[in-house]
Scaffold this motif. Structure first.
Motif, PDB file in Angstrom:
ATOM      1  N   THR A  46       1.501  19.323  33.217  1.00  0.00           N
ATOM      2  CA  THR A  46       2.870  18.799  33.274  1.00  0.00           C
ATOM      3  C   THR A  46       3.374  18.553  34.682  1.00  0.00           C
ATOM      4  O   THR A  46       4.359  17.821  34.870  1.00  0.00           O
ATOM      5  CB  THR A  46       3.840  19.790  32.585  1.00  0.00           C
ATOM      6  OG1 THR A  46       3.836  21.025  33.318  1.00  0.00           O
ATOM      7  CG2 THR A  46       3.432  20.041  31.148  1.00  0.00           C
ATOM      8  N   LEU A  48       4.740  20.874  36.329  1.00  0.00           N
ATOM      9  CA  LEU A  48       5.847  21.823  36.473  1.00  0.00           C
ATOM     10  C   LEU A  48       5.278  23.179  36.871  1.00  0.00           C
ATOM     11  O   LEU A  48       4.410  23.730  36.180  1.00  0.00           O
ATOM     12  CB  LEU A  48       6.614  21.940  35.145  1.00  0.00           C
ATOM     13  CG  LEU A  48       7.214  20.647  34.603  1.00  0.00           C
ATOM     14  CD1 LEU A  48       7.823  20.889  33.226  1.00  0.00           C
ATOM     15  CD2 LEU A  48       8.280  20.097  35.564  1.00  0.00           C
ATOM     16  N   LEU A  58      15.258  23.818  29.511  1.00  0.00           N
ATOM     17  CA  LEU A  58      14.673  22.489  29.631  1.00  0.00           C
ATOM     18  C   LEU A  58      15.629  21.537  30.333  1.00  0.00           C
ATOM     19  O   LEU A  58      15.220  20.762  31.199  1.00  0.00           O
ATOM     20  CB  LEU A  58      14.331  21.949  28.232  1.00  0.00           C
ATOM     21  CG  LEU A  58      13.793  20.514  28.199  1.00  0.00           C
ATOM     22  CD1 LEU A  58      12.439  20.443  28.886  1.00  0.00           C
ATOM     23  CD2 LEU A  58      13.704  20.018  26.768  1.00  0.00           C
ATOM     24  N   THR A  59      16.934  21.575  29.936  1.00  0.00           N
ATOM     25  CA  THR A  59      17.880  20.615  30.520  1.00  0.00           C
ATOM     26  C   THR A  59      18.187  20.921  31.979  1.00  0.00           C
ATOM     27  O   THR A  59      18.645  20.044  32.714  1.00  0.00           O
ATOM     28  CB  THR A  59      19.184  20.611  29.713  1.00  0.00           C
ATOM     29  OG1 THR A  59      19.707  21.937  29.640  1.00  0.00           O
ATOM     30  CG2 THR A  59      18.943  20.091  28.297  1.00  0.00           C
ATOM     31  N   ILE A  61      15.733  21.963  34.017  1.00  0.00           N
ATOM     32  CA  ILE A  61      14.526  21.490  34.709  1.00  0.00           C
ATOM     33  C   ILE A  61      14.427  19.967  34.660  1.00  0.00           C
ATOM     34  O   ILE A  61      14.131  19.320  35.658  1.00  0.00           O
ATOM     35  CB  ILE A  61      13.285  22.127  34.074  1.00  0.00           C
ATOM     36  CG1 ILE A  61      13.351  23.669  34.201  1.00  0.00           C
ATOM     37  CG2 ILE A  61      12.006  21.597  34.704  1.00  0.00           C
ATOM     38  CD1 ILE A  61      12.391  24.390  33.303  1.00  0.00           C
ATOM     39  N   LEU A  62      14.688  19.408  33.457  1.00  0.00           N
ATOM     40  CA  LEU A  62      14.581  17.948  33.258  1.00  0.00           C
ATOM     41  C   LEU A  62      15.870  17.429  32.635  1.00  0.00           C
ATOM     42  O   LEU A  62      15.939  17.197  31.429  1.00  0.00           O
ATOM     43  CB  LEU A  62      13.389  17.624  32.346  1.00  0.00           C
ATOM     44  CG  LEU A  62      11.999  18.076  32.822  1.00  0.00           C
ATOM     45  CD1 LEU A  62      10.977  17.850  31.716  1.00  0.00           C
ATOM     46  CD2 LEU A  62      11.602  17.312  34.091  1.00  0.00           C
ATOM     47  N   GLU A  64      17.184  14.622  32.589  1.00  0.00           N
ATOM     48  CA  GLU A  64      17.055  13.300  31.971  1.00  0.00           C
ATOM     49  C   GLU A  64      16.419  13.365  30.593  1.00  0.00           C
ATOM     50  O   GLU A  64      16.308  12.348  29.901  1.00  0.00           O
ATOM     51  CB  GLU A  64      16.248  12.374  32.875  1.00  0.00           C
ATOM     52  CG  GLU A  64      14.788  12.773  33.085  1.00  0.00           C
ATOM     53  CD  GLU A  64      14.574  13.746  34.251  1.00  0.00           C
ATOM     54  OE1 GLU A  64      13.480  13.775  34.811  1.00  0.00           O
ATOM     55  OE2 GLU A  64      15.540  14.474  34.593  1.00  0.00           O
ATOM     56  N   ILE A  65      15.975  14.552  30.156  1.00  0.00           N
ATOM     57  CA  ILE A  65      15.336  14.680  28.850  1.00  0.00           C
ATOM     58  C   ILE A  65      16.280  14.278  27.729  1.00  0.00           C
ATOM     59  O   ILE A  65      15.866  13.848  26.649  1.00  0.00           O
ATOM     60  CB  ILE A  65      14.848  16.140  28.643  1.00  0.00           C
ATOM     61  CG1 ILE A  65      13.807  16.196  27.498  1.00  0.00           C
ATOM     62  CG2 ILE A  65      16.018  17.064  28.328  1.00  0.00           C
ATOM     63  CD1 ILE A  65      12.478  15.604  27.862  1.00  0.00           C
ATOM     64  N   SER A  68      15.837  10.767  26.473  1.00  0.00           N
ATOM     65  CA  SER A  68      14.548  10.377  25.899  1.00  0.00           C
ATOM     66  C   SER A  68      14.726   9.873  24.478  1.00  0.00           C
ATOM     67  O   SER A  68      15.617  10.322  23.737  1.00  0.00           O
ATOM     68  CB  SER A  68      13.584  11.567  25.892  1.00  0.00           C
ATOM     69  OG  SER A  68      13.307  11.985  27.214  1.00  0.00           O
ATOM     70  N   SER A  92       5.996  11.538  27.111  1.00  0.00           N
ATOM     71  CA  SER A  92       7.113  12.165  27.813  1.00  0.00           C
ATOM     72  C   SER A  92       7.626  11.209  28.878  1.00  0.00           C
ATOM     73  O   SER A  92       6.925  10.931  29.864  1.00  0.00           O
ATOM     74  CB  SER A  92       6.686  13.489  28.442  1.00  0.00           C
ATOM     75  OG  SER A  92       7.719  14.005  29.261  1.00  0.00           O
ATOM     76  N   PRO A  94      10.192  11.692  31.080  1.00  0.00           N
ATOM     77  CA  PRO A  94      10.400  12.304  32.407  1.00  0.00           C
ATOM     78  C   PRO A  94       9.092  12.569  33.150  1.00  0.00           C
ATOM     79  O   PRO A  94       9.027  12.458  34.383  1.00  0.00           O
ATOM     80  CB  PRO A  94      11.133  13.613  32.080  1.00  0.00           C
ATOM     81  CG  PRO A  94      11.750  13.386  30.741  1.00  0.00           C
ATOM     82  CD  PRO A  94      10.818  12.505  30.005  1.00  0.00           C
ATOM     83  N   LEU A  95       8.031  12.944  32.391  1.00  0.00           N
ATOM     84  CA  LEU A  95       6.770  13.297  33.048  1.00  0.00           C
ATOM     85  C   LEU A  95       5.790  12.120  33.096  1.00  0.00           C
ATOM     86  O   LEU A  95       4.730  12.208  33.736  1.00  0.00           O
ATOM     87  CB  LEU A  95       6.107  14.463  32.301  1.00  0.00           C
ATOM     88  CG  LEU A  95       6.939  15.754  32.226  1.00  0.00           C
ATOM     89  CD1 LEU A  95       6.206  16.808  31.428  1.00  0.00           C
ATOM     90  CD2 LEU A  95       7.269  16.270  33.631  1.00  0.00           C
TER      91      LEU A  95
END
Length: 717
Positions: A46, A48, A58-59, A61-62, A64-65, A68, A92, A94-95
């Protein structure tokens, strides 16, 4: 040591591993999840790093998730909250990578994910798909904003316009609006699902009768995506399909006219035909089922053992006889549904009598089975409360009347005021009263006690291996709980009695009678006070519902008493008359406020409802000893002297004198104080109405006495 072993194993896995906790809002809806533990392979897959994500959501760290297309939080949340498991392939955003993810929940609110980076695999697959599409007649490459970027074609004359005009053009400039809207919809679905989509269309050229099949693919790269559309000419296939369709329609019309499911097989027991009803029941389409063994399409099991039933086709092919399925056969559909069915199977024979196949005719037995079970349920249960009924109770009483169940106690209950509740507040209120009583009994009794509704307002509890002391304690708990409940008619009151069989030689019928007698004795002793309280509660409820009714009732009672005094009635008769004046509108408790408070003109139906209140009053009062003498007075207080009143159309002396008195007092008060639908009259106008109504609406003698009272009181009452 075991924990260290597993921890080290996970740490050195070549598969990305992560352990999470789901986070829900106050409504229990998943809104985020926290990273608890990850391994090195997860970091590699990932990008990460553990020190940056452990303990975070999660929100965080990312962020923009949230934008998605795929809702990761909802997907993982459903698994974590339901201890589920699943496997998906997902891109994914973001990734910027493709992953194959295995996820499962080891305990509620927690889940584990195993990540496989399949980005390269997806890219290779996309390239292979692109290569395969070149085998078709035409291949279009289309940008993510729907412009043609390339055209690959073996014979350019097969195109509907020159290749150089297609490249660089937008979909909407090539096709008409109707066709372009459909094509754009297919593009969007291809992107959303990431799966191949098919689209059949006729050549847009008017003189061209050719048909084409377009296969749509979405090819994703690290930074963007494009579409590939492969086209093949299916004109010949369409011609064949049309011919086959005409032939098929002959069979289809026959099959559709049959309301049962029909499946036919060949001589080996493989499916050759399945009609629409059978498709719906089995979950298999004809295209899917064709050529499969019958027992794979028609999966039958025993309702009770869940063991597979014999294949009807195999048995018919073996014996050549017509057979019927035994009872309690279930069809397990492809969709996971379990359907009770009844069916028969018969051989299909050629002209020489040889068996060439089998036809199975079956139908959904659910409704019939449900009705049978419902009839069976209702034969032993009371439909209103769900308790056992008298029939079941009598059978259980005989079954349990054995020495090993001694002492065998009985509790009998009678609901006080059920008729009064029905008359005053309607039968739905009476139903709620009975349902509340049954609910409390079930809550307070033991799970193996037999509770039955054996009459309209009568309940019995059968208590095996229970002393009379324990039975009385249960009766007390039930009475206490019910006295704390409030329904339309106020506190719930029941009368109870009990009996016990201690020795085998005692007759259970005598025990039942003893309990019943105790219950009736209690009911008689409590009846007067309970019913008086009920009448007062109804009047209180009426006054709360219609505040003006209290003053109206008091004024009618006062005026009626004055007229009775002037007519020389005794004190007892005057008191009775004044009480009747107070209660004369008690029946309005059962009429809706939307009618009683309506300010517009009443409809015929609404007048009919209003005219019901004397009869409702009679129903409420006639069954009560203390109020029965008033019931007839109140029933007839809207009769007219000329016989044109209601509810019975009585005239003259047929109407009780007290009712004729209340009629004058009620009319005068209504005229001078008005109604929601009618403005009040002046005192002079009201008096004139009384005068005009003599011999028609009013008893002339009573009217004259009233007018004299008004005059003697200087027109004030």
């Amino acid at each position: 040591m075991a924990n260290n072993f597993y921890h080290e194993t996970i740490k050195h896995l070549h598969v990305g591993y992560a352990y999470h906790r789901i986070i829900c809002d106050t409504q229990g809806v998943p809104v985020d999840y926290e990273f608890i533990e990850v391994n090195k392979a997860f970091e590699t897959a990932t990008g990460l790093q553990s020190q940056m994500i452990i303990g975070k959501t999660l929100t965080q760290i990312l962020p923009e998730i949230k934008d998605s297309d795929f809702n990761w939080i909802r997907f993982y949340g459903e698994i974590a909250l339901n201890n589920g498991a699943d496997e998906i392939e997902q891109y994914s955003e973001p990734l910027k990578r493709w992953y194959r993810i295995q996820v499962y929940s080891p305990e509620t609110n927690y889940f584990i994910t195993l990540f496989h980076d399949i980005t390269r695999e997806k890219q290779d697959l996309a390239e292979k798909n692109l290569l395969l599409t070149t085998l078709h007649d035409i291949v279009f490459e289309v940008s993510d904003d729907y412009y043609f970027t390339n055209v690959i074609v073996h014979d350019e004359t097969t195109l509907f316009m020159p290749k150089n005009k297609i490249i660089g053009s937008h979909i909407t400039t090539i096709f008409s609006k109707d066709i372009s809207d459909e094509i754009l919809s297919v593009f969007k679905k291809t992107y959303t699902t990431q799966k191949k989509q098919n689209y059949e269309y006729k050549s847009p050229l008017i003189s061209d009768e050719r048909w084409f099949l377009a296969d749509f693919f979405c090819i994703k790269t690290d930074q963007s995506f494009k579409f590939v559309v492969s086209i093949q000419d299916i004109t010949q296939r369409k011609v064949i399909e049309k011919s086959l369709f005409i032939e098929k329609e002959r069979f289809r019309t026959t099959l559709l006219s049959i309301g049962d499911g029909v499946i036919s097989t060949d001589s080996r027991g493989y499916v050759t035909l399945i009609n629409k009803v059978a498709e719906k029941l089995t979950g298999w389409s004809l295209q899917e089922a064709y050529g499969l063994p019958l027992d794979q399409v028609l999966c039958l099991v025993d309702e009770y053992t869940r063991e597979s039933c014999e294949n009807p086709a195999a048995r018919v092919l073996e014996t050549g006889a017509i057979i019927e399925l035994n009872n309690h056969t279930l069809l397990l559909s492809k969709d996971g549904l379990t359907i009770p069915i009844e069916d028969s199977a018969a051989p299909i024979k050629d002209q020489d009598g040889h068996i060439t196949g089998v036809v199975i005719v079956f139908r959904d037995f659910s409704d019939k089975k449900e009705k049978q079970e419902q009839i069976e349920y209702l034969s032993f249960h009371d439909h209103l409360t769900g308790l056992y009924n008298r029939r079941f109770f009598d059978e259980e009483l005989r079954r349990l009347n054995t020495p090993r169940n001694l002492p065998l106690s009985l509790l009998i209950f009678d609901v006080n005021g059920l008729k009064l509740t029905n008359d005053a507040f309607g039968h739905l209120a009476g139903d709620r009263l009975l349902q509340k009583v049954s609910q409390i009994m079930q809550e307070k009794a033991r799970s193996d006690d037999i509770i039955a509704r054996v009459g309209g307002d009568e309940f019995v509890i059968l208590l095996p291996q229970t002393t009379i002391k324990e039975a009385k304690e249960l009766a007390k708990r039930i009475n206490t709980a019910l006295s704390q409940e409030n329904l339309e008619a106020g506190h719930i009151s029941i009368s109870s009695g009990w009996g016990v069989k201690n020795t085998p030689d005692e007759e259970i019928d005598e025990v039942f009678k003893a309990a019943e007698n105790k219950m009736y004795q209690y009911k008689i002793s409590e009846r007067s006070s309970t019913r008086n309280e009920a009448i007062q509660f109804i009047m209180k409820t009426l006054y709360e519902k219609l505040p003006r009714e209290q003053e109206h009732s008091e004024r009618v009672s006062k005026i009626s008493g004055l007229i009775g005094t002037e007519l020389g009635m005794t004190n007892e008769e005057i008191n009775e008359l004044k009480t009747a004046g107070t209660l004369h509108d008690i029946g309005k408790i059962a009429i809706g406020n939307e009618i009683l408070d309506k300010s517009d003109k009443l409809t015929n139906f609404e007048w009919m409802e209003i005219h019901r209140h004397p009869e409702i009053s009679y129903s409420i009062l006639s069954s009560l000893n203390d109020y029965a003498p008033l019931a007839n007075i109140i029933l007839f207080h809207h009769e007219r002297y000329d016989g044109k009143g209601y509810p019975k159309g009585l005239s003259g002396d047929q109407i009780p004198l007290q009712a004729r008195i209340i009629a004058v007092a009620d009319a005068f008060d209504a005229m001078t104080y008005g109604r929601p639908y009618k403005e009040p009259l002046t005192l002079e106008a009201a008096i004139q109405e009384i005068i005009n109504g003599k011999h028609t609406q009013f008893d002339p003698e009573v009217a004259d006495v009233f007018l004299r009272i008004v005059s003697e009181n200087n027109n004030e009452l």
